[in-house]
Design a protein around this motif. Structure first.
Motif, short mmCIF file in Angstrom:
data_model
loop_
_atom_site.label_atom_id
_atom_site.label_comp_id
_atom_site.label_asym_id
_atom_site.label_seq_id
_atom_site.Cartn_x
_atom_site.Cartn_y
_atom_site.Cartn_z
N THR A 38 -2.75 9.18 9.48
CA THR A 38 -1.79 8.10 9.73
C THR A 38 -0.37 8.64 9.83
N LEU B 204 -5.54 9.47 4.99
CA LEU B 204 -6.05 8.34 4.20
C LEU B 204 -7.58 8.39 4.16
N LEU C 57 0.82 -1.22 0.00
CA LEU C 57 0.00 0.00 0.00
C LEU C 57 0.85 1.26 0.00
N ALA D 296 -4.11 -3.02 7.46
CA ALA D 296 -2.88 -2.56 6.83
C ALA D 296 -1.78 -2.88 7.84
N LEU E 154 -2.63 -2.12 11.61
CA LEU E 154 -3.39 -0.87 11.61
C LEU E 154 -4.72 -1.02 10.88
N ASP E 155 -5.64 -0.09 11.14
CA ASP E 155 -6.85 0.01 10.32
C ASP E 155 -6.44 0.12 8.86
N LEU E 156 -7.19 -0.56 8.01
CA LEU E 156 -6.98 -0.43 6.57
C LEU E 156 -7.87 0.70 6.05
N ALA E 157 -7.26 1.63 5.35
CA ALA E 157 -8.03 2.72 4.73
C ALA E 157 -8.02 2.45 3.24
N VAL F 262 -5.99 6.55 12.43
CA VAL F 262 -5.75 5.13 12.20
C VAL F 262 -5.49 4.44 13.53
N VAL G 39 4.11 -0.67 4.00
CA VAL G 39 2.76 -0.97 4.49
C VAL G 39 2.11 -1.92 3.51
N1 ADE Z 1 -0.95 3.29 3.32
C1 ADE Z 1 -0.27 3.55 4.43
N2 ADE Z 1 -0.99 3.20 5.50
C2 ADE Z 1 -2.16 2.72 5.06
C3 ADE Z 1 -3.34 2.22 5.68
N3 ADE Z 1 -3.44 2.16 6.99
N4 ADE Z 1 -4.35 1.85 4.90
C4 ADE Z 1 -4.23 1.94 3.57
N5 ADE Z 1 -3.18 2.39 2.92
C5 ADE Z 1 -2.14 2.78 3.66
#
Ligand code: ADE
Length: 314
Positions: free
Chosen positions: A176, A166, A40, A61, A113-116, A97, A48
């Protein structure tokens, strides 16, 4: 290039061990509890990756930090700060996040981490050129609300920029990258070596090596300007020339820039950090409530900001 896939390495190493050894010494997760997917984002010390929890199928993520590379560059402390900052922020705010778990193996640190899913606000601005005033208002309000929470917890971000904002499934914003974060123990801190990204860095950091909550407000002014204008408020041909412009408050608004947005930007891009709108201590007449009360935000309902549908990105 092995730098590009540290967690693939970690994952295959994890696979060569037995699940019972990697998975649950002390009941913690390990890399082999997740299936790793697409990359990502990549930073100097981290990658990530999207990852799916094998049992729950929940998607996250995972930030994978290379321990050797961190150690060789004296950055282990930075990783620890990022973790501590995220832990301090807890599960507490939809605009930040969330850190679910951390674990490590011989080579890597892992932050789950939370996925964005909708990526960086930066790529949206680039793709669309600029954002509508309505959209810019919505995202500026979400930044303000998240800052209100973050600053209340004694955390300053210090590198707010559209790359660190994000968008989740619902196109709501999530801040984030707290690798440059700071936990405040006094009101103003002296930064030792840290300087954020030139286009968003506050003048007090360049002139006196000082940061406070108010540096995040400066960055907010730069981001609001950029969303609406489609270009940086301060931009020179080099980092040094950009810094000169920041210090001289050398920027102009394009024709047709929304008047209320302009008034707000002018109240945020103020050289004296204590005089920026919203910079006062809670309860002070210039606290963050004064920022939320600015006419640009008149149509924002702060109570439903994180539950109403996001405006269409345009
Ligand atoms: N890129 C970096 N951190 C991310 C996240 N938490 N979710 C999606 N894309 C990312």
């Amino acid at each position: 290039d092995p730098r590009h896939s540290p967690s693939r390495g970690a994952q295959s190493r994890a696979h060569s061990r037995t699940r019972s050894r990697t998975n649950s010494v002390n009941g913690r997760f390990g890399a082999d509890d997740f299936n790793f997917g697409d990359i990502l984002g990549e930073g100097s010390y981290s990658t990530v990756m999207q990852a799916t929890h094998r049992v729950t199928k929940h998607k996250y993520a995972i930030k994978v930090l290379d321990k050797g590379h961190l150690a060789r560059n004296n950055k282990l402390q930075t990783a620890l700060i990022e973790k501590n900052t995220l832990v301090r922020l807890g599960a507490g705010h939809p605009g930040i996040v969330k850190l679910h778990w951390t674990f490590q193996d011989e080579y890597s640190l892992f932050f789950v981490l939370d996925l964005a899913r909708n990526g960086e606000l930066q790529s949206r601005i680039s793709k669309m050129g600029s954002l509508s005033v309505e959209c810019s208002r919505y995202y500026a309000a979400q930044i303000v609300d998240a800052l209100d929470y973050m600053h209340g917890k004694g955390v300053i971000h210090r590198d707010l920029k559209p790359e660190n904002l994000l968008l989740d499934d619902n196109f709501r914003l999530k801040i984030t990258d707290f690798g440059t974060g700071k936990i405040l123990d006094s009101d103003v801190q002296t930064a030792k070596t840290f300087v954020g990204t030139a286009q968003y860095v506050a003048p007090e950091l360049l002139e006196n090596n000082e940061t406070s909550r108010s540096s995040d407000l400066w960055a907010l002014g730069c981001i609001l300007y950029q969303m609406i204008a489609g270009r940086f408020a301060f931009h020179g041909l080099s980092e040094y020339l950009t810094w000169q412009k920041v210090k001289a408050l050398d920027y102009t608004f394009p024709d047709g820039f929304d008047e209320q947005a302009k008034d707000l930007v002018q109240k945020l891009l103020v050289k004296s950090p204590t005089e920026r709108l919203g910079a006062g201590e809670p309860g002070n007449p210039n606290d963050i409530m004064a920022l939320k009360a600015h006419p640009f935000f008149a149509s924002i309902d702060w109570a439903t900001l994180w539950t109403i549908a996001a405006p269409t990105l345009e």
